[in-house]
Write a protein that holds these residues in place. Structure first.
Motif, PDB file in Angstrom:
ATOM      1  N   ARG A 150       0.816  -1.219   0.000  1.00  0.00           N
ATOM      2  CA  ARG A 150       0.000   0.000   0.000  1.00  0.00           C
ATOM      3  C   ARG A 150       0.849   1.267   0.000  1.00  0.00           C
ATOM      4  O   ARG A 150       0.346   2.345  -0.298  1.00  0.00           O
ATOM      5  CB  ARG A 150      -0.936  -0.018   1.210  1.00  0.00           C
ATOM      6  N   GLN A 151       2.112   1.106   0.354  1.00  0.00           N
ATOM      7  CA  GLN A 151       3.008   2.258   0.349  1.00  0.00           C
ATOM      8  C   GLN A 151       3.650   2.471  -1.023  1.00  0.00           C
ATOM      9  O   GLN A 151       4.422   3.396  -1.219  1.00  0.00           O
ATOM     10  CB  GLN A 151       4.097   2.065   1.406  1.00  0.00           C
ATOM     11  N   THR A 152       3.338   1.572  -1.957  1.00  0.00           N
ATOM     12  CA  THR A 152       3.849   1.702  -3.315  1.00  0.00           C
ATOM     13  C   THR A 152       2.712   2.124  -4.238  1.00  0.00           C
ATOM     14  O   THR A 152       1.543   2.103  -3.879  1.00  0.00           O
ATOM     15  CB  THR A 152       4.434   0.372  -3.812  1.00  0.00           C
ATOM     16  N   ALA A 153       3.084   2.500  -5.449  1.00  0.00           N
ATOM     17  CA  ALA A 153       2.066   2.943  -6.410  1.00  0.00           C
ATOM     18  C   ALA A 153       1.360   1.734  -7.026  1.00  0.00           C
ATOM     19  O   ALA A 153       2.010   0.750  -7.350  1.00  0.00           O
ATOM     20  CB  ALA A 153       2.737   3.765  -7.509  1.00  0.00           C
ATOM     21  N   PRO A 154       0.028   1.784  -7.142  1.00  0.00           N
ATOM     22  CA  PRO A 154      -0.693   0.690  -7.799  1.00  0.00           C
ATOM     23  C   PRO A 154      -0.333   0.651  -9.294  1.00  0.00           C
ATOM     24  O   PRO A 154       0.227   1.624  -9.809  1.00  0.00           O
ATOM     25  CB  PRO A 154      -2.157   1.063  -7.571  1.00  0.00           C
TER      26      PRO A 154
ATOM     27  N   TYR B  34      -1.131  -3.308  -7.827  1.00  0.00           N
ATOM     28  CA  TYR B  34      -0.459  -4.395  -7.140  1.00  0.00           C
ATOM     29  C   TYR B  34      -1.506  -5.429  -6.710  1.00  0.00           C
ATOM     30  O   TYR B  34      -2.686  -5.124  -6.635  1.00  0.00           O
ATOM     31  CB  TYR B  34       0.326  -3.903  -5.920  1.00  0.00           C
TER      32      TYR B  34
END
Length: 305
Positions: A252-256, A258
């Motif tokens: 969730r801390q990365t860009a979708p 995912y």
């Protein structure tokens, strides 16, 4: 197909040589045998490419060379497990029924795998064809990859945990001594600012974190490195949920886009990897503690000068 099998045997030898325990337990005798075996593998490759030998003689030489190679592989592998047996016998496990169960589990598995290798030596000696020797080699590699390698990693994990236990005990003693020294410094009003106190609080927090990580690692070992039971299965499911939560939080801390993990995505290898990561975090936290202790020592020198 022949080249693939040769690569498979070489992979088996390389796997033995690079395994965690064998890496530091390797004796000069076994190191020599490992070198000889690698040389024999090259001889096998040359023999298979030979076009000058009569077919019957070529097959006979190949059988004997394969027997020698696999015999050396088994001797090296047995040496590794014998080293593990010595370590398990010499190390001091915590005095509790739970840790006794872990020790017995590891010892029994180690003994079983030693027995397996001895059985394979018998199968090897009675083999009379290349095909049978190929089957023996495939069986050894399968057993090693699926069962023995994980066993070696488990032993290494437990050894690391027990080593960390000793390191943390020393860390506790060091923290207590430093606490007394700081109290003397402030009681004698040698310093006015709170820098030493703040650093000490940071060190204490980091040391506590190391303890927490290690305690979590111990609980995982105590539940998973024993025979399967209902409580063990429940613990495993709960642990999988924890791993899923952490992984999804990282995602969730990365860009979708995912893909969200579910409990069914978590394998035994994932659990083992999670356990090793916790031990690494414990080691890193205690390293941070000692780094802060060093900062404090340098600061005290400044004050006294």
């Amino acid at each position: 197909m022949k080249k693939l099998l040769l690569v498979s045997i070489f992979g088996l030898i390389s796997g033995i040589a690079l395994s965690p325990v064998f890496a530091y337990a390797q004796s000069p005798e076994m190191e020599k045998k490992l070198g000889e075996t690698k040389q024999q593998l090259q001889e096998l490759a040359q023999l298979k490419d030979s076009t000058t030998l009569p077919a019957a003689e070529k097959v006979g030489q190949e059988i004997e060379l394969r027997k020698t190679i696999l015999g050396n592989v088994l001797t090296i592998a047995q040496s590794q497990l014998q080293d593990i047996a010595t370590q398990l016998d010499s190390v001091t496990f915590p005095d509790s029924e739970e840790w006794k169960n872990v020790q017995e589990y590891l010892v029994e598995n180690n003994t079983s795998f030693l027995s397996y290798y001895e059985t394979q030596k018998t199968a090897l000696s009675s083999a009379t064809s290349v095909e049978v020797l190929k089957e023996v080699a495939k069986d050894i590699e399968k057993k090693k990859t699926e069962e023995i390698d994980p066993h070696v990693r488990r032993v290494t994990t437990v050894m690391n945990i027990l080593s960390m236990d000793g390191i943390l005990m020393l860390g506790n003693d060091r923290r207590d001594k430093i606490k007394n020294d700081i109290e003397k410094i402030y009681s004698q009003k040698l310093v006015k600012d709170n820098d030493l106190r703040d650093l000490f609080n940071d060190a204490s927090f980091s040391l506590s974190q190391s303890h927490e990580y290690l305690n979590t690692a111990k609980q995982i070992v105590l539940h998973l490195y024993t025979d399967t039971s209902t409580s063990t299965l429940q613990f495993r499911e709960s642990l999988k949920k924890t791993i899923v939560q952490e992984r999804n939080e990282q995602l969730r801390q990365t860009a979708p886009p995912y893909t969200i993990f579910t409990v069914s995505d978590i394998s035994s290898d994932d659990i083992e990897g999670y356990l090793r990561s916790i031990i690494r975090q414990s080691a890193q936290s205690v390293q941070n503690t000692y780094d802060i202790f060093l900062q404090m020592s340098l600061l005290v020198r400044e004050y006294l000068n």
